[in-house]
Enzyme design. Sequence first.
Site, PDB file in Angstrom:
ATOM      1  N   HIS A  21       0.877  -1.193   0.000  1.00  0.00           N
ATOM      2  CA  HIS A  21       0.000   0.000   0.000  1.00  0.00           C
ATOM      3  C   HIS A  21       0.903   1.228   0.000  1.00  0.00           C
ATOM      4  O   HIS A  21       1.474   1.582   1.029  1.00  0.00           O
ATOM      5  CB  HIS A  21      -0.898   0.002   1.242  1.00  0.00           C
ATOM      6  CG  HIS A  21      -1.866   1.149   1.287  1.00  0.00           C
ATOM      7  ND1 HIS A  21      -3.205   0.973   1.577  1.00  0.00           N
ATOM      8  CD2 HIS A  21      -1.717   2.488   1.088  1.00  0.00           C
ATOM      9  CE1 HIS A  21      -3.825   2.140   1.553  1.00  0.00           C
ATOM     10  NE2 HIS A  21      -2.935   3.087   1.263  1.00  0.00           N
ATOM     11  N   HIS A  30       1.558   5.347  -1.638  1.00  0.00           N
ATOM     12  CA  HIS A  30       1.193   6.527  -2.438  1.00  0.00           C
ATOM     13  C   HIS A  30       2.474   7.146  -2.978  1.00  0.00           C
ATOM     14  O   HIS A  30       3.299   7.622  -2.197  1.00  0.00           O
ATOM     15  CB  HIS A  30       0.459   7.565  -1.577  1.00  0.00           C
ATOM     16  CG  HIS A  30      -0.806   7.045  -0.969  1.00  0.00           C
ATOM     17  ND1 HIS A  30      -2.036   7.212  -1.555  1.00  0.00           N
ATOM     18  CD2 HIS A  30      -1.031   6.325   0.164  1.00  0.00           C
ATOM     19  CE1 HIS A  30      -2.967   6.637  -0.808  1.00  0.00           C
ATOM     20  NE2 HIS A  30      -2.382   6.085   0.240  1.00  0.00           N
ATOM     21  N   LYS A  48      -9.446  -0.169  -6.129  1.00  0.00           N
ATOM     22  CA  LYS A  48      -9.498   0.479  -4.821  1.00  0.00           C
ATOM     23  C   LYS A  48     -10.838   1.144  -4.556  1.00  0.00           C
ATOM     24  O   LYS A  48     -11.294   1.977  -5.336  1.00  0.00           O
ATOM     25  CB  LYS A  48      -8.376   1.537  -4.738  1.00  0.00           C
ATOM     26  CG  LYS A  48      -8.303   2.289  -3.418  1.00  0.00           C
ATOM     27  CD  LYS A  48      -7.791   1.408  -2.303  1.00  0.00           C
ATOM     28  CE  LYS A  48      -7.945   2.041  -0.932  1.00  0.00           C
ATOM     29  NZ  LYS A  48      -6.791   2.828  -0.532  1.00  0.00           N
ATOM     30  N   HIS A  88     -10.515   1.138   1.542  1.00  0.00           N
ATOM     31  CA  HIS A  88     -10.312   2.106   2.625  1.00  0.00           C
ATOM     32  C   HIS A  88     -11.495   1.933   3.569  1.00  0.00           C
ATOM     33  O   HIS A  88     -12.601   2.382   3.270  1.00  0.00           O
ATOM     34  CB  HIS A  88     -10.233   3.543   2.097  1.00  0.00           C
ATOM     35  CG  HIS A  88      -9.920   4.518   3.192  1.00  0.00           C
ATOM     36  ND1 HIS A  88      -8.675   5.074   3.359  1.00  0.00           N
ATOM     37  CD2 HIS A  88     -10.676   4.979   4.218  1.00  0.00           C
ATOM     38  CE1 HIS A  88      -8.689   5.857   4.443  1.00  0.00           C
ATOM     39  NE2 HIS A  88      -9.895   5.815   4.974  1.00  0.00           N
ATOM     40  N   HIS A 123      -4.712  -0.659   5.805  1.00  0.00           N
ATOM     41  CA  HIS A 123      -4.247   0.033   7.016  1.00  0.00           C
ATOM     42  C   HIS A 123      -5.183  -0.195   8.197  1.00  0.00           C
ATOM     43  O   HIS A 123      -5.759   0.747   8.744  1.00  0.00           O
ATOM     44  CB  HIS A 123      -4.038   1.527   6.763  1.00  0.00           C
ATOM     45  CG  HIS A 123      -4.989   2.186   5.808  1.00  0.00           C
ATOM     46  ND1 HIS A 123      -6.353   2.111   5.939  1.00  0.00           N
ATOM     47  CD2 HIS A 123      -4.785   2.925   4.698  1.00  0.00           C
ATOM     48  CE1 HIS A 123      -6.928   2.787   4.962  1.00  0.00           C
ATOM     49  NE2 HIS A 123      -5.996   3.275   4.183  1.00  0.00           N
ATOM     50  N   ASP A 173       1.443   2.522   3.592  1.00  0.00           N
ATOM     51  CA  ASP A 173       0.583   3.700   3.439  1.00  0.00           C
ATOM     52  C   ASP A 173       1.409   4.979   3.515  1.00  0.00           C
ATOM     53  O   ASP A 173       0.941   6.002   4.015  1.00  0.00           O
ATOM     54  CB  ASP A 173      -0.560   3.726   4.467  1.00  0.00           C
ATOM     55  CG  ASP A 173      -1.625   4.769   4.112  1.00  0.00           C
ATOM     56  OD1 ASP A 173      -1.714   5.152   2.926  1.00  0.00           O
ATOM     57  OD2 ASP A 173      -2.351   5.207   5.016  1.00  0.00           O
TER      58      ASP A 173
HETATM   59  C1  NCD Z   1      -3.722   8.948   2.154  1.00  0.00           C
HETATM   60  C2  NCD Z   1      -3.280  10.012   1.155  1.00  0.00           C
HETATM   61  O1  NCD Z   1      -2.771  11.051   1.579  1.00  0.00           O
HETATM   62  O2  NCD Z   1      -3.403   9.794  -0.050  1.00  0.00           O
HETATM   63  N1  NCD Z   1      -3.804   9.549   3.446  1.00  0.00           N
HETATM   64  C3  NCD Z   1      -3.758   8.916   4.630  1.00  0.00           C
HETATM   65  O3  NCD Z   1      -3.901   9.578   5.651  1.00  0.00           O
HETATM   66  N2  NCD Z   1      -3.523   7.631   4.727  1.00  0.00           N
HETATM   67  C4  NCD Z   1      -5.002   8.340   1.700  1.00  0.00           C
HETATM   68  C5  NCD Z   1      -5.361   7.103   2.449  1.00  0.00           C
HETATM   69  O4  NCD Z   1      -4.771   6.051   2.261  1.00  0.00           O
HETATM   70  O5  NCD Z   1      -6.296   7.183   3.256  1.00  0.00           O
HETATM   71 ZN    ZN Z   2      -3.335   5.044   1.655  1.00  0.00          ZN
END
Ligand code: NCD
Ligand code: ZN
Length: 365
Positions: free
Chosen positions: A16, A18, A102, A139, A177, A250
């Site tokens: 996971h 970003h 997702k 999520h 998460h 995450d």
């Molecule tokens: C994530 C993001 O910033 O893209 N933020 C987070 O707090 N985890 C999005 C997500 O996974 O919820």
């Molecule tokens: Zn995330």
Amino acid sequence: MQAGTELRITRPDDWHLHLRDGAMLRTALPYAAELFGRAVIMPNLRPPVRSVQEAAAYRRRILDRLPPGNGFQPLMTLYLTEVTSLQEIRRARQTGWLAAIKLYPQGATTHSEQGVSRVKQIYPVLEALQELGLPLSVHGEINDQDVDIFDREAVFIERVLEPLRRDFPDLKIVLEHVSSRTGVDYVRAAAAGLAASITPHHLLINRNQLLAGGLNPHLYCLPVAKREEDRQAVLRAAVSGDPRFFFGSDSAPHWVVNKEKSGGSAGIFNSPTALPAVVQLFEESGALDSLEAFCSLNGARFYGLPPNQDSLILRKTAEPVRVPDSIGEGETRVKVFQAGGPLFWQVVQGLRPGREVLDRPVPAL
Ligand code: NCD
Ligand code: ZN
């Protein structure tokens, strides 16, 4: 454990992640790519990655930034909306590099405005996913102003996830998460097909670190860190070796200017510290035997992929490892998750070309 002790594990994956786009992609990518074999790349860009074509283009932008010799494989995801077509899902299955679809409840987190609010609308898509064996990444928080933010995972499970699992018993689902005891217990009690990713920050912090002794916006993420008993439940799940729990950082970078303001963004950038922090926590928990399962085996197994062929060697250090407080300058500065204190583990073998090559200035066009 003594300084100098070495540990070899199959190269881990991040289930996971970003990576963002543009300048943030350049900043964030090296830290993941030098370490992880593969990563599941979240689709919540602006605009979101809703089609296979958009996912292919995003994947290309990631691959184009990797130096030769870095075999990092981005496994892409599609952002599910209420109008995602069955054709798109079938296309997704055929790519071979698209790991999951997702589901963001509309408005639940960063860039989720185009997410789903009426779950019944996506039933045909869920049916197709079930049939094709393509996992749904979730999520797991309800977005309802009447539900306390600390209860949103539990209420999501009750109102959305449980009915959905009843209607699609063979659908593969990742509760992303997982952050609460309720969430962990729910996954534990479920039959095969349901798994959960676990972040380093939910293993390390509770809401006191976020809120007590001064608000710390850099520890604000969604799902929000909860009580100590929740953290302990998540930790027990991670170290248990149970194949349904696996590492998903995450890591979700936001520029400092967007974190340190009213209405600051949710997300913690942890790629630089995630792995050593997890190793150290497993060591402290007397659970190093389960480390490889959690970081390198369980996720791959769930996604139906082989483990990575190569490995990493980590060494326990006598002195704390140096961790930058932040990376970048001015408007494009991002804070690094400090993992709750000094870290004493370092990767000494197996790092791939990454930071030193990828941090090079971008040539002007
Ligand atoms: C994530 C993001 O910033 O893209 N933020 C987070 O707090 N985890 C999005 C997500 O996974 O919820
Ligand atoms: Zn995330």
